[in-house]
Write a protein that holds these residues in place. Structure first.
Motif, PDB file in Angstrom:
ATOM      1  N   GLY A 297       1.553  16.639   7.498  1.00 35.37           N
ATOM      2  CA  GLY A 297       0.847  15.590   8.238  1.00 35.37           C
ATOM      3  C   GLY A 297       1.583  14.260   8.140  1.00 35.37           C
ATOM      4  N   GLY A 298       2.115  13.963   6.956  1.00 37.04           N
ATOM      5  CA  GLY A 298       2.885  12.734   6.767  1.00 37.04           C
ATOM      6  C   GLY A 298       4.155  12.740   7.603  1.00 37.04           C
ATOM      7  N   LEU A 299       4.848  13.869   7.606  1.00 33.41           N
ATOM      8  CA  LEU A 299       6.091  13.979   8.384  1.00 33.41           C
ATOM      9  C   LEU A 299       5.828  13.819   9.883  1.00 33.41           C
ATOM     10  CD1 LEU A 299       7.798  16.998   6.578  1.00 33.41           C
ATOM     11  CD2 LEU A 299       8.652  14.654   6.659  1.00 33.41           C
ATOM     12  N   ALA A 300       4.689  14.333  10.313  1.00 33.15           N
ATOM     13  CA  ALA A 300       4.388  14.308  11.753  1.00 33.15           C
ATOM     14  C   ALA A 300       4.235  12.893  12.287  1.00 33.15           C
ATOM     15  CB  ALA A 300       3.115  15.111  12.032  1.00 33.15           C
ATOM     16  N   LYS A 301       4.059  11.931  11.351  1.00 37.26           N
ATOM     17  CA  LYS A 301       3.921  10.543  11.790  1.00 37.26           C
ATOM     18  C   LYS A 301       5.256   9.964  12.262  1.00 37.26           C
ATOM     19  CE  LYS A 301      -0.494   9.963  10.829  1.00 37.26           C
ATOM     20  NZ  LYS A 301      -0.950  10.818   9.805  1.00 37.26           N
TER      21      LYS A 301
ATOM     22  N   ALA B 210       2.264   7.649   7.477  1.00 39.95           N
ATOM     23  CA  ALA B 210       1.739   6.711   8.475  1.00 39.95           C
ATOM     24  C   ALA B 210       2.291   5.312   8.251  1.00 39.95           C
ATOM     25  CB  ALA B 210       0.210   6.692   8.416  1.00 39.95           C
ATOM     26  N   ILE B 211       2.310   4.882   6.994  1.00 37.67           N
ATOM     27  CA  ILE B 211       2.781   3.522   6.703  1.00 37.67           C
ATOM     28  C   ILE B 211       4.271   3.403   6.995  1.00 37.67           C
ATOM     29  CG2 ILE B 211       3.120   1.790   4.901  1.00 37.67           C
ATOM     30  CD1 ILE B 211       0.669   3.102   3.481  1.00 37.67           C
ATOM     31  N   ALA B 212       5.056   4.352   6.477  1.00 36.13           N
ATOM     32  CA  ALA B 212       6.502   4.271   6.618  1.00 36.13           C
ATOM     33  C   ALA B 212       6.919   4.335   8.085  1.00 36.13           C
ATOM     34  CB  ALA B 212       7.165   5.393   5.838  1.00 36.13           C
ATOM     35  N   ALA B 213       6.164   5.074   8.890  1.00 40.73           N
ATOM     36  CA  ALA B 213       6.544   5.218  10.299  1.00 40.73           C
ATOM     37  C   ALA B 213       6.234   3.955  11.088  1.00 40.73           C
ATOM     38  CB  ALA B 213       5.841   6.418  10.904  1.00 40.73           C
ATOM     39  N   PHE B 214       5.346   3.099  10.583  1.00 40.07           N
ATOM     40  CA  PHE B 214       4.916   1.976  11.406  1.00 40.07           C
ATOM     41  C   PHE B 214       5.154   0.577  10.841  1.00 40.07           C
ATOM     42  CE2 PHE B 214       2.543   5.365  13.409  1.00 40.07           C
ATOM     43  CZ  PHE B 214       2.740   5.072  14.737  1.00 40.07           C
TER      44      PHE B 214
ATOM     45  N   LYS C  69      14.141   7.831   2.463  1.00 39.20           N
ATOM     46  CA  LYS C  69      13.426   7.879   1.185  1.00 39.20           C
ATOM     47  C   LYS C  69      12.103   8.629   1.339  1.00 39.20           C
ATOM     48  CE  LYS C  69      14.351   4.078  -1.982  1.00 39.20           C
ATOM     49  NZ  LYS C  69      13.906   2.729  -2.333  1.00 39.20           N
ATOM     50  N   VAL C  70      11.355   8.272   2.369  1.00 42.91           N
ATOM     51  CA  VAL C  70      10.031   8.863   2.546  1.00 42.91           C
ATOM     52  C   VAL C  70      10.161  10.342   2.883  1.00 42.91           C
ATOM     53  CG1 VAL C  70       7.852   8.687   3.766  1.00 42.91           C
ATOM     54  CG2 VAL C  70       9.198   6.642   3.332  1.00 42.91           C
ATOM     55  N   LEU C  71      11.115  10.661   3.756  1.00 47.78           N
ATOM     56  CA  LEU C  71      11.320  12.072   4.094  1.00 47.78           C
ATOM     57  C   LEU C  71      11.670  12.867   2.845  1.00 47.78           C
ATOM     58  CD1 LEU C  71      13.215  12.207   7.509  1.00 47.78           C
ATOM     59  CD2 LEU C  71      10.774  12.179   7.022  1.00 47.78           C
ATOM     60  N   LYS C  72      12.470  12.266   1.995  1.00 44.93           N
ATOM     61  CA  LYS C  72      12.880  12.963   0.788  1.00 44.93           C
ATOM     62  C   LYS C  72      11.667  13.240  -0.104  1.00 44.93           C
ATOM     63  CE  LYS C  72      16.188  12.834  -2.902  1.00 44.93           C
ATOM     64  NZ  LYS C  72      16.503  11.872  -3.934  1.00 44.93           N
ATOM     65  N   LEU C  73      10.830  12.212  -0.231  1.00 47.99           N
ATOM     66  CA  LEU C  73       9.639  12.367  -1.067  1.00 47.99           C
ATOM     67  C   LEU C  73       8.733  13.478  -0.518  1.00 47.99           C
ATOM     68  CD1 LEU C  73       7.928  11.433  -3.414  1.00 47.99           C
ATOM     69  CD2 LEU C  73       7.065   9.558  -2.013  1.00 47.99           C
ATOM     70  N   LEU C  74       8.509  13.448   0.792  1.00 41.72           N
ATOM     71  CA  LEU C  74       7.614  14.457   1.384  1.00 41.72           C
ATOM     72  C   LEU C  74       8.242  15.848   1.312  1.00 41.72           C
ATOM     73  CD1 LEU C  74       6.211  12.434   4.428  1.00 41.72           C
ATOM     74  CD2 LEU C  74       5.014  13.069   2.330  1.00 41.72           C
ATOM     75  N   THR C  75       9.550  15.917   1.470  1.00 43.87           N
ATOM     76  CA  THR C  75      10.218  17.217   1.368  1.00 43.87           C
ATOM     77  C   THR C  75      10.103  17.769  -0.046  1.00 43.87           C
ATOM     78  OG1 THR C  75      11.779  16.309   2.961  1.00 43.87           O
ATOM     79  CG2 THR C  75      12.326  18.437   2.041  1.00 43.87           C
TER      80      THR C  75
ATOM     81  N   SER D 288       0.840  -1.200   0.000  1.00 46.97           N
ATOM     82  CA  SER D 288       0.000   0.000   0.000  1.00 46.97           C
ATOM     83  C   SER D 288       0.877   1.253   0.000  1.00 46.97           C
ATOM     84  CB  SER D 288      -1.023  -0.006   1.133  1.00 46.97           C
ATOM     85  OG  SER D 288      -0.426  -0.066   2.371  1.00 46.97           O
ATOM     86  N   TYR D 289       2.062   1.147   0.590  1.00 42.99           N
ATOM     87  CA  TYR D 289       2.990   2.274   0.478  1.00 42.99           C
ATOM     88  C   TYR D 289       3.276   2.582  -0.989  1.00 42.99           C
ATOM     89  CZ  TYR D 289       7.239   4.993   0.330  1.00 42.99           C
ATOM     90  OH  TYR D 289       8.147   5.961   0.042  1.00 42.99           O
ATOM     91  N   LYS D 290       3.541   1.522  -1.758  1.00 39.91           N
ATOM     92  CA  LYS D 290       3.867   1.731  -3.176  1.00 39.91           C
ATOM     93  C   LYS D 290       2.697   2.356  -3.929  1.00 39.91           C
ATOM     94  CE  LYS D 290       7.608  -1.488  -4.007  1.00 39.91           C
ATOM     95  NZ  LYS D 290       7.875  -2.926  -4.127  1.00 39.91           N
ATOM     96  N   ALA D 291       1.505   1.869  -3.640  1.00 36.09           N
ATOM     97  CA  ALA D 291       0.321   2.401  -4.325  1.00 36.09           C
ATOM     98  C   ALA D 291       0.175   3.904  -4.043  1.00 36.09           C
ATOM     99  CB  ALA D 291      -0.926   1.653  -3.871  1.00 36.09           C
ATOM    100  N   LEU D 292       0.389   4.295  -2.787  1.00 34.83           N
ATOM    101  CA  LEU D 292       0.228   5.706  -2.433  1.00 34.83           C
ATOM    102  C   LEU D 292       1.386   6.551  -2.963  1.00 34.83           C
ATOM    103  CD1 LEU D 292      -1.172   5.537   1.206  1.00 34.83           C
ATOM    104  CD2 LEU D 292      -2.403   5.800  -0.940  1.00 34.83           C
TER     105      LEU D 292
END
Ligand SMILES: [Zn+2]
Length: 864
Positions: free
Chosen positions: A717-721, A678-682, A692-698, A651-655
């Motif tokens: 909101g994503g980073l806050a997770k 949410a997914i990457a943090a948990f 990777k995720v931080l880079k994408l959100l940044t 589901s991470y990939k889909a999003l």
């Protein structure tokens, strides 16, 4: 007091009344105000105004020699009555005028107060560009509701006093001034221009307004009356997109309420930094400029449309028919909120209206279970603004809906029209609505008001069903679970309602047919037996879903599946989906997955997506994926939210794809950002790396600036997770700086609360220091964001900042929030930690005391 803070037992509702709450009533009246005339000069750079306020008063009786006017922190130069100076006392809150000549009943007097105010705390707001926001427009606007008009002019400031009004204002060119009623004159005076507005229909002081700015003026009309939209220049197209349906809405409401729009014009002014969504000042509504949509936002944002119709409905409910006291505010707020449902029905379809109604019910239910329970009508509060909650808006709308269901379509509108016609240009209390219903229809709805308006709560139904094939009997058992057997407390009571129960039969290719029986439900547990020709496929409790309630369906999977597939009522299908989600299992998942593809109504598909995520089976992911292709943005959004709850690499990939590719809807993109966070943090073993995720959100933060910062707020909101990530925290902190666009900055401030809970002690300290600094900013929305963030924290150190905000803020809403968050933080950390905090504070005080004593002794020693 401590009782309140530590009262966390479930089933026990928190109290609405905070310490210090007391009964509030309108004051005694010296007379009837006939007219208010304000003559004002604004000095915008100095944030000040000079004013002359003239009040024409018709005394009610002889011999009044003293009266009080509300006026907060004004400089009062003089008070004259009929041209003669009078003695007065002023304590910063009320002017107490001593009359030289006592009143004669019905002999009008003219009170004239010369005054000025600099940097007013409330009531009137001066907006200007500054070093951080050099492109901010120059504007001045007012906000009177509930008791803030007294901050910008002296008045008898309560809604029981209705009068005509007039505002003459001198402002610098090229600004323009918009106010209540009609523009009767303009005058050029060198660098200045004078605007003179007059409203000849009576209204209360809280609806008097003034909006000044360099606005673009977009003209529309309804039956020859001008309908005008004022927005910052350059946003003309957005204005039409956002408010363009206003003339149709005026027509619609004039018809429904049986009273043509009462004022000479209707203006809507979109202003910067507004502290509410909108305010229904008579004939001149102010709206937050954040409601202005661009074409992409207009795809799936209905909030603006609901805001526009809400404030417009107030022109009848609130402005034409005025509430006599804040305790009855539900009469206007409930109807304004209900008008949103009515409009959704009219503009879209019945299903849209029904779903809207369900969402209103849920908003109220969540306040009731999570915040407090209260009667809708109450005089007991600390500040009137506290009453403006989900009880008077959403529950109020639900009550109007129940009245409609009880009376039927024709009688309901007859009753509403009688209410408006009989009370136009007058003030009302709740009982006047009951009277109008009785006058128009002969029906006495006291039983409904007693259960839903004058006391808190609603029924929580548990419904069980079984079929006896030998005797062809359906057995339905209804339990009111809100009332616990053997307990007698104020929120432990039974409802007494007549509820229709339907049995559904389907034929291939046809709409299901219901056989319906209405039963009286009034005991804690009742079983009803219904003889039926054959076994029904499904059961529909509360056919039409008109009652405000919660319902838990305890049927077997086959009946729930059939209801989800065939019940003609979309809300019943949603209840069936919820019950299936709770049951879980492959059978339930299959039924939900079919509904996600096949249901004709977008909201059912969206709700079904949410339920699929509740089922803890690997197949849930596969069931959701087709929903990403749904043509309705709101369904895609729900699917994306659901995928965010399934914390797997798939589901991470889909999003992630969605974040990279983008979507036709801002909201879908934003929720995809929240989801990947949410997914990457948990997730467990196969999770994507944090970097990777931080880079994408940044990257999103760097590239996706745009409409109301919806997408970038999603990235925050994503980073806050990432609660343990210092890197994520640093990015969020960066976006709390002054100069960051306000919606994004506010989101980032709020996010500090969420991200704080897994951070190191040193980082928690940094967050606290930062929030403490932000708490000093006066802007209402910043303070609310700071309070929200602190409320999420799990450290006793948050309490001190919350407490000082509660003590110092000029805003009652901030004060109430802060007090509630203090309780929340105390709950987060538990009483032990609170005690530690108290002890630490005590130790600190002891220490200070000791130091003071030492210094005192030193001084004494020196002086000897
Ligand atoms: Zn309202």
């Amino acid at each position: 007091m401590s009782n309140y803070y530590f009262d966390t037992e479930k089933n026990q509702h928190k109290t609405f009344e905070l310490p210090g709450a007391k009964p509030h009533y309108n004051p005694d009246r010296p007379g009837q105000v006939k007219h208010i005339f304000l003559d004002l000069t604004l000095d915008i750079p100095k944030q000040s105004l000079q004013g002359n306020c003239q009040i024409t008063l018709n005394p009610i009786r002889n011999g009044i020699h003293r009266f009080n006017l509300n006026a907060v922190n004004l400089d009062i130069a003089s008070v004259k009555v009929d041209g003669v100076e009078q003695k007065f006392d002023y304590d910063g809150e009320e002017i107490s005028v001593k009359l030289d000549t006592p009143t004669q009943a019905n002999q009008q007097i003219k009170i004239a107060i010369a005054y000025s105010v600099e940097k007013p705390q409330r009531g009137i707001y001066f907006i200007q560009p500054n070093e951080h926001y050099p492109h901010k427009p120059t504007q001045v606007w007012t906000q009177g509701e509930d008791e803030d008009s007294r901050f910008w002019f002296p008045c008898f400031d309560y809604p029981g006093q209705l009068s005509t009004s007039e505002i003459r204002v001198r402002i610098p060119k090229p600004l323009m001034a918009v106010s209540n009623g009609e523009l009767i004159a303009t005058e050029s005076a060198g660098e200045h221009k004078i605007y003179h507005w007059l409203q000849q229909q009576v209204h209360p002081t809280y609806l008097m307004t003034l909006a000044v700015g360099d606005f673009a003026e977009i003209k529309d009309e309804w039956q020859g009356k001008s309908v005008t939209y004022y927005v910052e220049k350059g946003r003309e197209e957005q204005a039409r997109l956002s408010m363009g349906k206003t003339p149709q809405m005026i027509e619609f409401l004039s018809q429904k309420y049986g009273y043509p729009y009462a004022y000479p014009k209707y203006a809507q002014v979109c202003v910067d930094d507004f502290i509410f969504g909108g305010m229904e000042n008579t004939s001149t509504t102010l709206l937050t400029d954040r409601c202005l949509l661009d074409a992409k936002a207009a795809l799936d944002n209905r909030n603006t449309e609901r805001l526009v119709v809400h404030e417009l409905a107030h022109q009848w409910f609130g402005d034409l028919v005025v509430i006599k006291h804040w305790s009855h505010a539900w009469v206007k707020e409930g109807m304004a909120t209900y008008s949103e449902i009515m409009w959704a029905e009219q503009e879209y379809d019945v299903d849209e209206g029904k779903y809207y109604h369900l969402q209103d019910a849920r908003a109220y239910l969540s306040e009731d279970s999570g915040r407090y329970r209260r009667p809708m009508v109450t005089h007991v509060y600390r500040e009137a603004i506290e009453l403006y909650d989900r009880h008077i808006y959403e529950k109020g709308a639900c009550v109007y809906h129940m009245i409609r269901a009880e009376l039927g379509e024709e009688l309901f509108w007859r009753a509403i029209q009688t209410f408006v016609q009989d009370n136009a240009h007058r003030s009302v209390e709740t009982v006047d609505l009951l009277r109008a219903i009785e006058t128009a229809t002969g029906r006495n709805l006291s039983f409904l008001f007693d259960q839903y308006v004058y006391r808190g709560g609603h029924p929580d139904f548990k419904v069980a069903y079984s079929w006896d094939g030998d005797s062809n009997l359906a057995k339905v058992t209804v339990t009111q679970t809100q009332a616990q057997a053997g307990k007698t407390s104020s929120d432990n009571y039974l409802f007494d309602l007549k509820i229709p129960i339907g049995f559904g039969y389907t034929q291939p290719g046809e709409t299901a047919q219901l056989t319906t029986f209405t039963v009286r439900v009034h005991e804690r547990e009742q079983s009803f037996y219904f003889p039926l020709p054959e076994k029904p496929q499904f059961i529909s409790f509360d056919v039409g879903n008109h009652y405000l309630k919660t319902v838990s369906l305890e049927y077997a999977v086959p009946e729930l599946k059939a209801q989800l597939a065939f019940d003609p009522d979309s809300i019943s299908r949603i209840y069936a989906a919820e019950a299936l989600g709770k049951k879980g299992g492959l059978e339930a998942l299959k039924a939900l997955s079919t509904a996600l593809k096949d249901d004709s109504f977008w909201a059912v598909r969206a709700e079904v997506a949410q339920q699929i995520a509740e089922i803890k089976l690997d197949q849930a992911f596969d069931a959701l994926i087709p929903g990403l292709k749904d043509t309705d943005h709101r369904v895609r959004r729900a699917v994306v939210q659901a995928l965010g709850k399934i914390k797997t690499n798939a589901s991470y990939k889909a999003l992630k794809e969605l974040v990279k590719q983008g979507d036709a809807s801002y909201y879908v993109e934003a929720d995809a950002c929240r989801g990947i966070g949410a997914i990457a943090a948990f997730t467990g073993t196969d999770k994507p790396t944090e970097e990777k995720v931080l880079k994408l959100l940044t990257t999103v933060l760097e590239k996706k600036a745009g409409w109301n910062e919806v997408v970038r707020s999603g990235a925050i909101g994503g980073l806050a997770k990432f609660k343990t990530s210092e890197a994520a925290l640093n990015v969020i902190l960066e976006y709390t700086k002054l100069g960051v666009p306000q919606p994004l900055r506010l989101t980032s401030i709020r996010a500090l609360g969420n991200i704080s809970v897994g951070q190191t002690a040193a980082n928690v300290e940094r967050i606290l220091e930062h929030l403490k600094k932000l708490a000093n900013e006066n802007f209402f929305l910043t303070q609310v964001a700071v309070v929200t963030a602190l409320g999420e924290m799990e450290t006793p150190k948050a309490l001190g900042i919350l407490q000082s905000l509660a003590n110092q803020t000029p805003d009652g809403r901030v004060r109430r929030h802060a007090d509630e968050k203090i309780a929340k933080v105390q709950k987060n950390i538990g009483p032990e930690k609170t005690m530690v905090q108290l002890r630490e504070e005590l130790d600190e005080l002891k220490q200070q005391n000791q130091e003071l004593k030492s210094r005192l002794e030193n001084l004494e020693a020196k002086s000897k």
